[in-house]
Design a protein around this motif. Structure first.
Motif, mmCIF file in Angstrom:
data_model
loop_
_atom_site.group_PDB
_atom_site.id
_atom_site.type_symbol
_atom_site.label_atom_id
_atom_site.label_comp_id
_atom_site.label_asym_id
_atom_site.label_seq_id
_atom_site.Cartn_x
_atom_site.Cartn_y
_atom_site.Cartn_z
ATOM 1 N N MET A 75 -35.861 -3.486 40.604
ATOM 2 C CA MET A 75 -36.070 -4.876 40.215
ATOM 3 C C MET A 75 -37.534 -5.136 39.884
ATOM 4 O O MET A 75 -37.844 -5.850 38.918
ATOM 5 C CB MET A 75 -35.602 -5.808 41.326
ATOM 6 N N ASP A 76 -38.440 -4.561 40.650
ATOM 7 C CA ASP A 76 -39.876 -4.706 40.357
ATOM 8 C C ASP A 76 -40.206 -4.151 38.976
ATOM 9 O O ASP A 76 -40.967 -4.765 38.211
ATOM 10 C CB ASP A 76 -40.716 -3.990 41.422
ATOM 11 N N LEU A 77 -39.647 -2.994 38.654
ATOM 12 C CA LEU A 77 -39.899 -2.384 37.348
ATOM 13 C C LEU A 77 -39.312 -3.230 36.225
ATOM 14 O O LEU A 77 -39.951 -3.427 35.182
ATOM 15 C CB LEU A 77 -39.312 -0.970 37.312
ATOM 16 N N TYR A 78 -38.101 -3.737 36.423
ATOM 17 C CA TYR A 78 -37.474 -4.582 35.398
ATOM 18 C C TYR A 78 -38.308 -5.836 35.141
ATOM 19 O O TYR A 78 -38.564 -6.205 33.985
ATOM 20 C CB TYR A 78 -36.062 -5.006 35.827
ATOM 21 N N GLN A 79 -38.719 -6.479 36.212
ATOM 22 C CA GLN A 79 -39.453 -7.740 36.065
ATOM 23 C C GLN A 79 -40.857 -7.513 35.506
ATOM 24 O O GLN A 79 -41.360 -8.330 34.722
ATOM 25 C CB GLN A 79 -39.505 -8.465 37.408
ATOM 26 N N LYS A 80 -41.485 -6.416 35.874
ATOM 27 C CA LYS A 80 -42.793 -6.095 35.320
ATOM 28 C C LYS A 80 -42.683 -5.846 33.815
ATOM 29 O O LYS A 80 -43.524 -6.327 33.026
ATOM 30 C CB LYS A 80 -43.365 -4.853 36.012
ATOM 31 N N THR A 81 -41.668 -5.113 33.408
ATOM 32 C CA THR A 81 -41.466 -4.823 31.988
ATOM 33 C C THR A 81 -41.073 -6.083 31.228
ATOM 34 O O THR A 81 -41.481 -6.275 30.074
ATOM 35 C CB THR A 81 -40.397 -3.734 31.813
ATOM 36 N N GLU A 82 -40.317 -6.966 31.857
ATOM 37 C CA GLU A 82 -39.960 -8.245 31.228
ATOM 38 C C GLU A 82 -41.225 -9.059 30.936
ATOM 39 O O GLU A 82 -41.348 -9.674 29.872
ATOM 40 C CB GLU A 82 -39.040 -9.047 32.135
ATOM 41 N N ALA A 83 -42.176 -9.063 31.874
ATOM 42 C CA ALA A 83 -43.410 -9.830 31.695
ATOM 43 C C ALA A 83 -44.224 -9.324 30.508
ATOM 44 O O ALA A 83 -44.912 -10.107 29.834
ATOM 45 C CB ALA A 83 -44.249 -9.764 32.970
ATOM 46 N N ILE A 84 -44.108 -8.019 30.230
ATOM 47 C CA ILE A 84 -44.882 -7.423 29.134
ATOM 48 C C ILE A 84 -44.165 -7.578 27.792
ATOM 49 O O ILE A 84 -44.791 -7.892 26.777
ATOM 50 C CB ILE A 84 -45.133 -5.927 29.416
ATOM 51 N N THR A 85 -42.865 -7.371 27.781
ATOM 52 C CA THR A 85 -42.120 -7.316 26.513
ATOM 53 C C THR A 85 -41.281 -8.560 26.225
ATOM 54 O O THR A 85 -40.790 -8.720 25.108
ATOM 55 C CB THR A 85 -41.170 -6.107 26.523
ATOM 56 N N HIS A 86 -41.089 -9.413 27.238
ATOM 57 C CA HIS A 86 -40.269 -10.628 27.100
ATOM 58 C C HIS A 86 -38.780 -10.313 26.914
ATOM 59 O O HIS A 86 -38.034 -11.189 26.482
ATOM 60 C CB HIS A 86 -40.777 -11.510 25.960
ATOM 61 N N ILE A 87 -38.375 -9.098 27.235
ATOM 62 C CA ILE A 87 -36.948 -8.766 27.279
ATOM 63 C C ILE A 87 -36.460 -9.097 28.690
ATOM 64 O O ILE A 87 -36.949 -8.517 29.656
ATOM 65 C CB ILE A 87 -36.689 -7.279 26.966
#
Length: 321
Positions: A29-41
């Motif tokens: 979940m941390d990885l998903y949310q971190k990547t969401e913050a960068i890519t907006h996916i």
């Protein structure tokens, strides 16, 4: 002391395993949310893709089993570039020069094919190039996988993750209430006559008419309706790319619809004997639930024996009670 230690060790080991699993879910979940913050996916799209690919790797022999938190897999040729002489290239510049996918997702200057952050960011960046709306992401998924069923499965996973707001969704339930008067044995592979010579692709759970039939997992209702061999039936796709088939129902739960999200223990219908023979024979055979399981591996789908899973889910539910 030795006797006491031998008694408590199994429970301590189980507790440790649960803790490790919970930590793994938190890491993802941390990885998903971190990547969401960068890519907006949105994270639930990333979780759905990751979940789909992880299950592919467990169900196919041509893919390596996942050994990190993220299950998305890029082959060396895709990651580094088809004509790149260095199949394990980690230089983002040369990878880009050879039209490889690999990107640096954690800022260490290297694009490592087996690094969780790099892998997840690379997939998210690919999708981001199409846009961040649902339709944009759907098009990106189709261009990447080139298979309608895969896109449908991933978007189904996405809806489940979005609804429950977590990836810790591995609980299961037995298909009928444990308190009901039911019986079953391993009927996998038994011969069947009605409908032509064929083998039995499931387990029959005998119970009285009207006994509630429940979803065994989190998932999406893919089909609901009539089949001349299965009678009234429901099909549910879970988060393991597994299709659960419930047949010979007496009826459906009120308001149950195709596309509906279900969870373990949710009532979807009731036990009956519909479709168990030629027209006009309903009620002339013992009422039971036919329960089947089918695995999708990205190319095709095949049935497998559900009996061991049913026994395991029954034990787990009894333990929880």
């Amino acid at each position: 002391m030795l006797l006491i230690f031998s008694i408590i060790t199994p429970s301590l080991a189980t507790a440790a395993e649960k803790t490790d699993q919970e930590k793994l879910y938190e890491t993802r979940m941390d990885l998903y949310q971190k990547t969401e913050a960068i890519t907006h996916i949105p994270w639930y799209y990333l979780a759905a893709i990751d979940q789909y690919e992880r299950n592919l790797r467990y169900s196919r022999k041509d893919l390596p089993k996942p050994d990190g938190a993220i299950g998305i897999y890029f082959s060396p040729e895709i990651w580094s570039g088809a004509v790149n002489p260095n199949k394990e290239d980690t230089d983002p510049f040369t990878i880009h020069s050879f039209a490889g996918f690999g990107l640096d997702g954690n800022g260490d200057g290297k694009a490592k094919r087996l690094d969780d952050e790099d892998v997840l960011y690379t997939m998210a960046h690919f999708i981001e190039t199409y846009g961040t709306s649902h339709d944009d992401i759907k098009i990106a998924l189709w261009d990447y996988y080139q298979r309608d069923k895969t896109v449908g499965i991933i978007l189904g996973h996405m809806q489940v993750f979005k609804k429950f707001g977590t990836v810790a969704l591995d609980k299961h339930a037995f298909p009928v209430p444990l308190r009901s008067n039911h019986s079953y044995k391993n009927t996998w592979g038994d011969r069947r006559g009605w409908g032509g010579r064929r083998t039995h692709e499931g387990t029959d759970i005998f119970a009285s008419y009207g006994v509630p039939v429940r979803s065994t997992s989190y998932g999406i209702v893919e089909i609901k309706g009539w089949n001349k061999f299965g009678g009234w039936r429901v099909g549910i796709r879970d988060l393991n790319n597994t299709y659960h088939y419930y047949a010979h129902l007496n009826g459906f739960a009120k308001d149950l619809q195709v596309g509906q999200i279900v969870e373990p223990g949710m009532i979807i219908g009731s036990v009956g004997s519909s479709g168990y023979g030629p027209p006009g024979t309903a009620g002339k055979f013992p009422p039971h639930l036919h329960y089947g399981m089918y695995k999708d591996n990205g190319y095709t789908e095949w049935s497998f024996d559900p009996y061991p899973h049913l026994r395991s889910w029954e034990r787990q539910e009894r333990a929880r009670r």
